[in-house]
Design an enzyme around this catalytic site. Structure first.
Site, PDB file in Angstrom:
ATOM      1  N   THR A 155      17.954-102.101  31.450  1.00 46.09           N
ATOM      2  CA  THR A 155      19.360-101.714  31.385  1.00 46.09           C
ATOM      3  C   THR A 155      19.598-100.373  30.713  1.00 46.09           C
ATOM      4  OG1 THR A 155      19.484-103.158  29.445  1.00 46.09           O
ATOM      5  CG2 THR A 155      20.297-104.046  31.532  1.00 46.09           C
ATOM      6  N   GLY A 194      17.866 -82.928  17.840  1.00 45.26           N
ATOM      7  CA  GLY A 194      16.860 -83.422  18.761  1.00 45.26           C
ATOM      8  C   GLY A 194      16.931 -82.716  20.097  1.00 45.26           C
ATOM      9  N   VAL A 196      18.317 -83.466  22.985  1.00 45.91           N
ATOM     10  CA  VAL A 196      19.648 -83.394  23.605  1.00 45.91           C
ATOM     11  C   VAL A 196      20.473 -82.301  22.943  1.00 45.91           C
ATOM     12  CG1 VAL A 196      21.813 -84.644  23.967  1.00 45.91           C
ATOM     13  CG2 VAL A 196      19.632 -85.809  24.331  1.00 45.91           C
ATOM     14  N   ALA A 280      25.583 -85.402  19.112  1.00 52.61           N
ATOM     15  CA  ALA A 280      24.320 -85.473  19.858  1.00 52.61           C
ATOM     16  C   ALA A 280      23.232 -86.097  18.992  1.00 52.61           C
ATOM     17  CB  ALA A 280      23.904 -84.076  20.313  1.00 52.61           C
ATOM     18  N   ASP A 322      14.371 -97.523  28.569  1.00 57.39           N
ATOM     19  CA  ASP A 322      14.973 -97.212  27.276  1.00 57.39           C
ATOM     20  C   ASP A 322      15.421 -98.438  26.499  1.00 57.39           C
ATOM     21  OD1 ASP A 322      14.598 -94.663  28.157  1.00 57.39           O
ATOM     22  OD2 ASP A 322      16.694 -94.045  28.059  1.00 57.39           O
ATOM     23  N   HIS A 456      -6.776 -64.689  36.514  1.00 63.53           N
ATOM     24  CA  HIS A 456      -6.159 -63.665  35.667  1.00 63.53           C
ATOM     25  C   HIS A 456      -5.348 -62.697  36.531  1.00 63.53           C
ATOM     26  CE1 HIS A 456      -5.663 -60.738  32.454  1.00 63.53           C
ATOM     27  NE2 HIS A 456      -6.012 -59.802  33.314  1.00 63.53           N
TER      28      HIS A 456
END
Length: 489
Positions: A155, A194, A196, A280, A322, A456
């Site tokens: 979810t 962080g 976000v 945030a 999550d 290179h």
């Protein structure tokens, strides 16, 4: 609304029978992966999705919309700063409505495709909210009850509520709401440091918003090493942002069309005001309405506890993404969903999650990316290591690109030379880190990486410099080499 797919159909069943072998609650990336895996193993599978929109966080409110906006900001920034290449430009203007419209069009395309995948696959797709009645039964917001032999909960997450009561004085923006803005504020306070927070900070700053970022920890991106965070802080300040770190918020207010916060910084109280404040400070698992206690599923601070097979305390119920963690990263959610679906279908051949190669990318400019161990984490776990780094400011291709901020860093086992971690803060760091992911997947040593041909001039060849330095420092004994060769054969 229920969308029927596959050949199983809907059959009337006795009360003591199951409607499905597997019900997946949540139709985001992890949920879709679990459902697809279970259905491909010929299990009768349903996905229940209760969100207003279909697609999951990554598509709707996370990875895809934010990266679309950040790329637009990068294009604008490059157009405004061409002098290093001998190119002249006038004032660069922009149409914010068109910037957002392009983002919306991209997200609609991604979301429509996910909805199509969900509705045209070999499982049933049900649009409703779900909560548990008992360990094998869920009730839907439509009034229907469904029973399943197994469940996968995926979810996702929601914006974390503020832990500071005084912030309720503010009508602040969340990350979800920031993605839906119709016009830019002239000034913005961002609370947090962080991924976000820093991604939004640079986006808004590059679109001419006066940004003040306030972070509680001593540095932004506190999960990364300090040398990494310092590069980003230097760039932010150079681009005109005000950055406060090591702070403690003390109050908030809203008056005369402005919103403000006060905080302690270097033993002094600082007060700042702006047109908008962006909260945030993270997200939390979206599990509150599931009644997981009735299913016997243990949680900790709303996070579902699951083992390495993605199995919860209720052995027939699995979790992915999550809502369970430990990492809020979409490709990990997909891997967890696949593991959950596989383990339900094939319990005698369990698939276990391996987080050895966990990686993370922050899409600022310079980009920040890492895989496996940082120095900070190695020290915390008391893992011995050797580290070496090399700056982009002394690298041919990055000098050509005028992309000279940052460095790459490798961590290696001090006895065998095996690579145990990597970090890149610099141009396209999110792409460059995959070379180290691939090397670590095959358990390569720094000597092997240094010997691998690199064209290179490319950005990727920068990895050879710290690899060569470590290879010279670490000389495995002939016995160790023989053991390694046997292990790889």
């Amino acid at each position: 609304m229920r969308l029927k797919t596959g050949a199983s159909g809907f059959m009337l069943k006795a009360m003591n029978e199951f409607d499905y072998d597997v019900i997946v609650v949540g139709g985001g990336s992890g949920g879709y992966a679990a459902a697809r895996t279970a259905a491909n193993a010929d299990l009768r599978t349903a996905v229940v999705e209760g969100g207003k929109e279909v697609g999951g966080l990554c598509i709707l409110r996370g990875c895809m919309p934010t990266k679309a906006l950040l790329y637009a900001a990068e294009v604008k920034h490059l157009a405004e700063h061409p002098a290093a290449w001998g190119i002249q430009s006038g004032k660069v203007s922009f149409d914010f409505a068109k910037v957002m419209a392009r983002k919306d069009a991209l997200i609609k395309e991604f979301a429509d495709y996910r909805a199509q995948q969900l509705s045209e696959n070999t499982f049933t797709f049900i649009r409703a909210q779900a909560s548990f009645v008992d360990a094998h039964t869920i009730t839907l917001s439509t009034g229907e009850k469904l029973r399943a032999r197994n469940f996968v909960i995926s979810t996702g997450s929601v914006v974390a509520p503020s832990p500071l009561p005084f912030l309720s004085k503010l009508d602040y923006l969340t990350s979800d709401e920031a993605l839906m803005l119709k016009k830019l504020p002239k000034s913005l306070i961002i609370l947090g440091g962080g991924s976000v927070a820093v991604e939004f900070a640079q986006f808004f700053a590059r679109f001419d918003v006066k940004v003040t970022l306030i972070q509680r920890s001593p540095h932004v991106l506190h999960e990364f090493d300090t040398d990494t965070s310092e590069v980003l802080e230097k760039v932010f300040k150079r681009e005109g942002m005000t950055v406060y770190t090591n702070t403690t918020l003390t109050d908030a207010w809203q008056t005369n069309g402005l919103k403000g916060v006060s905080f302690l910084h270097e033993a002094k109280e600082v007060r700042v005001e702006a047109e908008e404040v962006l909260y945030a400070l993270g997200r939390v698992p979206n599990t509150k309405s599931l009644n997981l206690d009735k299913a016997g599923v243990e949680v900790e601070d709303r996070r579902i506890i699951a083992n390495e097979e993605m199995q919860t305390s209720a052995k027939h119920i699995y979790a992915a993404g999550d809502c369970t963690g430990p990492y809020e990263i979409v490709h990990i959610a997909v891997m967890q969903g696949e593991a959950a679906g596989h383990n339900i279908a094939f319990p005698d051949k369990p698939r276990r999650m391996d987080y050895r190669l966990v990686n993370s990318v922050v899409f600022t400019e310079p980009q920040v990316a890492m895989v496996a161990l940082t120095e900070k984490e190695a020290l915390r776990q008391n893992i011995p290591y050797r580290a070496a780094s090399y700056p982009f400011a002394d690298h041919g291709k990055s000098m050509i690109m005028e992309a000279k901020d940052g460095f790459v860093k490798l961590l290696a086992n001090p006895e065998t030379g095996e690579i145990i971690g990597g970090c890149c803060v610099g141009p396209v760091g999110g792409e460059l880190i995959h070379e180290i992911i691939a090397a670590m997947y095959k358990r390569m040593t720094v000597k092997e990486l240094a010997a691998m041909p690199h064209y290179h001039p490319t950005l990727a060849e920068i990895w050879t410099y710290p690899a060569e330095e470590l290879a010279l420092e670490i000389q495995p004994s002939p016995v160790e080499l023989t053991d390694r060769q046997k292990a790889l054969s």
